[in-house]
Design a protein around this motif. Structure first.
Motif, PDB file in Angstrom:
ATOM      1  N   VAL A 158      96.659 -30.034 -40.268  1.00 48.58           N
ATOM      2  CA  VAL A 158      95.801 -30.982 -39.530  1.00 48.58           C
ATOM      3  C   VAL A 158      95.213 -30.342 -38.265  1.00 48.58           C
ATOM      4  O   VAL A 158      94.080 -30.620 -37.900  1.00 48.58           O
ATOM      5  CB  VAL A 158      96.498 -32.330 -39.204  1.00 48.58           C
ATOM      6  CG1 VAL A 158      96.738 -33.127 -40.454  1.00 48.58           C
ATOM      7  CG2 VAL A 158      97.762 -32.165 -38.390  1.00 48.58           C
ATOM      8  N   LYS A 206      92.468 -28.012 -39.525  1.00 50.46           N
ATOM      9  CA  LYS A 206      91.323 -28.805 -39.999  1.00 50.46           C
ATOM     10  C   LYS A 206      90.560 -29.415 -38.815  1.00 50.46           C
ATOM     11  O   LYS A 206      89.327 -29.397 -38.794  1.00 50.46           O
ATOM     12  CB  LYS A 206      91.857 -29.922 -40.918  1.00 50.46           C
ATOM     13  CG  LYS A 206      90.808 -30.601 -41.747  1.00 50.46           C
ATOM     14  CD  LYS A 206      91.481 -31.614 -42.666  1.00 50.46           C
ATOM     15  CE  LYS A 206      90.519 -32.708 -43.043  1.00 50.46           C
ATOM     16  NZ  LYS A 206      91.174 -33.825 -43.717  1.00 50.46           N
ATOM     17  N   PHE A 207      91.318 -29.927 -37.846  1.00 48.36           N
ATOM     18  CA  PHE A 207      90.708 -30.544 -36.662  1.00 48.36           C
ATOM     19  C   PHE A 207      89.834 -29.532 -35.920  1.00 48.36           C
ATOM     20  O   PHE A 207      88.702 -29.823 -35.531  1.00 48.36           O
ATOM     21  CB  PHE A 207      91.815 -31.063 -35.729  1.00 48.36           C
ATOM     22  CG  PHE A 207      91.310 -31.697 -34.468  1.00 48.36           C
ATOM     23  CD1 PHE A 207      90.907 -33.018 -34.454  1.00 48.36           C
ATOM     24  CD2 PHE A 207      91.218 -30.968 -33.286  1.00 48.36           C
ATOM     25  CE1 PHE A 207      90.433 -33.603 -33.285  1.00 48.36           C
ATOM     26  CE2 PHE A 207      90.745 -31.542 -32.117  1.00 48.36           C
ATOM     27  CZ  PHE A 207      90.351 -32.862 -32.125  1.00 48.36           C
ATOM     28  N   GLU A 208      90.376 -28.328 -35.751  1.00 46.60           N
ATOM     29  CA  GLU A 208      89.640 -27.291 -35.023  1.00 46.60           C
ATOM     30  C   GLU A 208      88.416 -26.807 -35.809  1.00 46.60           C
ATOM     31  O   GLU A 208      87.377 -26.534 -35.232  1.00 46.60           O
ATOM     32  CB  GLU A 208      90.571 -26.112 -34.729  1.00 46.60           C
ATOM     33  CG  GLU A 208      91.555 -26.371 -33.601  1.00 46.60           C
ATOM     34  CD  GLU A 208      90.849 -26.634 -32.286  1.00 46.60           C
ATOM     35  OE1 GLU A 208      90.098 -25.772 -31.824  1.00 46.60           O
ATOM     36  OE2 GLU A 208      91.046 -27.738 -31.730  1.00 46.60           O
ATOM     37  N   ARG A 265      85.631 -29.280 -35.528  1.00 48.72           N
ATOM     38  CA  ARG A 265      84.937 -29.173 -34.235  1.00 48.72           C
ATOM     39  C   ARG A 265      83.774 -28.186 -34.341  1.00 48.72           C
ATOM     40  O   ARG A 265      82.694 -28.415 -33.800  1.00 48.72           O
ATOM     41  CB  ARG A 265      85.943 -28.729 -33.160  1.00 48.72           C
ATOM     42  CG  ARG A 265      85.543 -29.068 -31.756  1.00 48.72           C
ATOM     43  CD  ARG A 265      86.739 -29.074 -30.817  1.00 48.72           C
ATOM     44  NE  ARG A 265      87.512 -27.853 -30.854  1.00 48.72           N
ATOM     45  CZ  ARG A 265      87.166 -26.739 -30.247  1.00 48.72           C
ATOM     46  NH1 ARG A 265      86.065 -26.684 -29.562  1.00 48.72           N
ATOM     47  NH2 ARG A 265      87.945 -25.675 -30.318  1.00 48.72           N
ATOM     48  N   ASP A 320      86.182 -37.648 -32.075  1.00 43.33           N
ATOM     49  CA  ASP A 320      86.818 -37.908 -33.364  1.00 43.33           C
ATOM     50  C   ASP A 320      86.643 -39.371 -33.775  1.00 43.33           C
ATOM     51  O   ASP A 320      86.384 -40.226 -32.928  1.00 43.33           O
ATOM     52  CB  ASP A 320      88.325 -37.615 -33.216  1.00 43.33           C
ATOM     53  CG  ASP A 320      88.842 -36.840 -34.400  1.00 43.33           C
ATOM     54  OD1 ASP A 320      88.039 -36.545 -35.289  1.00 43.33           O
ATOM     55  OD2 ASP A 320      90.046 -36.540 -34.429  1.00 43.33           O
ATOM     56  N   ASN A 377      90.208 -40.386 -38.480  1.00 41.58           N
ATOM     57  CA  ASN A 377      90.610 -38.977 -38.389  1.00 41.58           C
ATOM     58  C   ASN A 377      91.741 -38.770 -37.383  1.00 41.58           C
ATOM     59  O   ASN A 377      92.654 -37.993 -37.625  1.00 41.58           O
ATOM     60  CB  ASN A 377      89.414 -38.103 -37.989  1.00 41.58           C
ATOM     61  CG  ASN A 377      88.502 -37.850 -39.165  1.00 41.58           C
ATOM     62  OD1 ASN A 377      88.835 -38.181 -40.301  1.00 41.58           O
ATOM     63  ND2 ASN A 377      87.343 -37.291 -38.904  1.00 41.58           N
ATOM     64  N   THR A 378      91.660 -39.469 -36.255  1.00 37.85           N
ATOM     65  CA  THR A 378      92.677 -39.243 -35.225  1.00 37.85           C
ATOM     66  C   THR A 378      94.030 -39.807 -35.677  1.00 37.85           C
ATOM     67  O   THR A 378      95.078 -39.224 -35.388  1.00 37.85           O
ATOM     68  CB  THR A 378      92.239 -39.807 -33.852  1.00 37.85           C
ATOM     69  OG1 THR A 378      93.069 -39.223 -32.856  1.00 37.85           O
ATOM     70  CG2 THR A 378      92.346 -41.320 -33.739  1.00 37.85           C
ATOM     71  N   PHE A 432      95.346 -37.433 -38.224  1.00 47.45           N
ATOM     72  CA  PHE A 432      95.817 -36.236 -37.516  1.00 47.45           C
ATOM     73  C   PHE A 432      97.250 -36.453 -37.033  1.00 47.45           C
ATOM     74  O   PHE A 432      98.128 -35.605 -37.227  1.00 47.45           O
ATOM     75  CB  PHE A 432      94.883 -35.960 -36.330  1.00 47.45           C
ATOM     76  CG  PHE A 432      95.315 -34.822 -35.444  1.00 47.45           C
ATOM     77  CD1 PHE A 432      94.995 -33.512 -35.764  1.00 47.45           C
ATOM     78  CD2 PHE A 432      96.046 -35.049 -34.276  1.00 47.45           C
ATOM     79  CE1 PHE A 432      95.396 -32.458 -34.950  1.00 47.45           C
ATOM     80  CE2 PHE A 432      96.452 -34.015 -33.460  1.00 47.45           C
ATOM     81  CZ  PHE A 432      96.117 -32.709 -33.794  1.00 47.45           C
TER      82      PHE A 432
END
Lengths: 253, 308
Positions: free
Chosen positions: A8, A11-13, A16, B93, B97-98, B101
């Motif tokens: 996660v 994926k988050f980075e 971005r 976000d 998604n958050t 996460f």
């Protein structure tokens, strides 16, 4: 191993970067093209060859390194600094995740982005000059090791910095001059002997030299020494990050 | 019954030299709701942050479900969810998604059905694709709760969850807390709204200046420390208390029309009968009588003032 957490964060980075896709791709393509116009055409027309390699092709490894180093640092430093700045870092610190897994997520994503940018620059350079890669495996190895090492450095800067100004300080005042003075656009042998000795203290020289060797089999220092230096730098950065997490430096109170 | 959280002799001194926690020991039982009360800077957030792993304790130990928070941090942290005091959320976000996460970060594999139900329970389902920075403060608070619950924790810390939220959202939150309690989740909350602690908590802990002054069952706390007062309304007014009533713990109101008698409910004799007789002997006539119990807030203020 908390694979879900690594996934996660990674994926988050990466998402971005996806949000700023135009900037991510257009920026290196435009700046590389400009470098080729200025250095390749304007200056290159006066310097025919360097150590048997056309000047246009000679500067390609240095150009890739220049972007790779600055992008790796800025991606990784921003990736960890922003959650610190907004306070959302609390979630990562309170999660069942080790420092190594945090690194895998943040640094892995920053290094991937740099790798993509390096590849884009390489492809762009191929439009301007005739490129041959003598040792593709070593070229890739140097590319990946550099991306990881400097993403680690960026991660350290992202933890150390307590303002956006400090975040830019090292890339602007330290890394860019070191890349320019580390033989990006020239061979160290073209310098006077005294400056050649001074340049040997520039760690970036070893990166560019080894990387250039993988393209043209010409180098300022031995390939083994280049590899040793980059691995040493990688180990040093890992050590610093380990210490930061162990002591909670600027992460935990 | 084994405590789910056991805090033993916890100290925390910050780099500035501030002693935020001073020898705090506390057992929290599984499934209970514990309210931590204390003024600003008392050490409530430091205590919570230490248990969650955000702050490194200077000394002492904390175990969660029998696991040490330092050596077995993976096991302890996956059991805990934290709703921080500040609205600490990313900007770009989406809600979905958050929350996804957060679930992944705590080592849980994706479960869209659970997350959808969670967002539904928190009235966030219609905002699932909204970007966080476009949400109102109340909605952001809900998102923080959703994030804390995303990995289905057994223990949840709510650090001032109702600070700065409107009445409707506050009611919603307590409804959620009630639902969590029914599901067997252990809840530790800090709040400034003492009446809420009084209403919802099983036990109450009072912290002041880094020290845990007491932890007690809410009812027994109010029983033991709560004083009762008898308000005696007089027919007519008097300028001062008659000499014969000076031995009683009486306070005359400013307008001279009411006497307030404070007495200990635990004493063998409250003295009410004798007092009423003495008032009658003093020639005063009664208009009305009313008794009231000290609220948790009064108990809290008394404790903190005594400690200071």
């Amino acid at each position: 191993m908390n694979y879900h957490a690594v996934k996660v964060i990674y994926k988050f980075e990466m998402l971005r970067a996806w949000h700023t896709l135009l900037q991510t791709i257009a920026s290196p393509v435009i700046s590389t093209s400009l470098y080729f116009v200025v250095f390749g055409s304007a200056i290159g027309s006066r310097i025919q060859e360097v150590e048997g390699v056309s000047y246009g092709a000679f500067i390609v490894p240095g150009l890739i390194m220049l972007s790779l180093l600055t992008q790796s640092i800025s991606n990784a430093s921003f990736g960890i600094y922003f959650p610190r700045f907004t306070g959302t870092i609390y979630e990562v610190l309170s999660a069942p995740i080790s420092f190594f897994e945090i690194l895998l997520g943040y640094v892995g994503a920053a290094a991937t982005k740099s790798l993509i940018i390096g590849s884009i620059i390489l492809l762009t350079a191929g439009l301007f000059v005739d490129l041959t890669i003598a040792h593709p495996f070593w070229m890739l190895a140097f590319l990946i090791l550099t991306c990881i090492s400097f993403s680690l450095l960026g991660f350290i800067i992202g933890i150390w910095a307590d303002s956006f100004e400090k975040l830019q300080l090292i890339p602007l005042l330290v890394i860019t001059p070191l890349v320019f003075l580390g033989g990006s656009f020239y061979s160290v042998s073209m310098l006077p002997p005294a400056w050649q000795t001074v340049t040997l203290f520039n760690p970036v020289l070893y990166l560019i030299s080894g990387f250039r060797w993988s393209f043209f089999e010409v180098s300022d220092v031995s390939v083994g020494l280049s590899l040793f230096m980059i691995l040493l730098f990688l180990g040093l950065c890992m050590g610093i990050v380990w210490w930061m997490f162990k002591t909670g430096y600027r992460l935990k109170q | 019954m084994q405590p789910i959280i056991s805090v033993k002799h916890l100290f925390k001194t910050y780099a500035t030299g501030h002693h935020a926690l001073k020898d705090v020991s506390l057992d929290i039982m599984e499934g209970e709701i514990l309210a931590l009360l204390g003024p600003n800077g008392a050490g409530k957030t430091t205590l919570i942050s230490s248990i969650c792993g955000i702050v490194t304790p200077s000394a002492g130990s904390v175990s969660v479900a029998g696991y040490d928070i330092i050596t077995d941090y993976r096991k302890t942290r996956e059991l805990i969810g934290l709703v921080p005091q500040e609205l600490t959320l990313g900007a770009f976000d989406t809600v979905w998604n958050t929350v996804s996460f957060s679930r992944g970060l705590f080592g849980k594999k994706s479960n869209p059905e659970y997350l959808e139900q969670l967002l539904h329970d928190l009235s966030l389902i219609e905002k699932r694709d909204s970007v966080l920075m476009t949400l109102s403060g109340g909605m952001k608070r809900r998102v923080l709760i959703a994030k804390a619950l995303a990995h289905e924790p057994q223990i949840i810390f709510l650090d001032e969850p109702t600070a700065g939220v409107d009445v409707e959202l506050r009611k919603d939150m307590w409804r959620i807390v009630e639902k969590l309690r029914e599901a067997g989740v252990t809840i530790i909350l800090t709040t400034h709204y003492i009446e809420e602690a009084e209403e919802i908590a099983d036990r109450v802990g009072v912290i002041n200046d880094g020290m845990l002054l007491l932890v007690d069952d809410k009812k027994s706390l109010m029983h033991d420390l709560g004083k009762k007062q008898l308000e005696i309304e007089l027919k007519g007014t008097i300028e001062q208390l008659p000499e014969s009533l000076s031995e009683w713990d009486l306070v005359l109101s400013d307008d001279g029309g009411q006497l307030t008698y404070t007495y200990d409910t635990q004493a063998r004799s409250t003295g009410i009968t004798a007092l009423l007789q003495a008032i009658s002997d003093a020639g005063l006539s009664l208009k009305d009588l009313k008794s009231k119990q000290s609220s948790l807030e009064e108990i809290f203020v008394n404790l903190v003032n005594l400690d200071s």
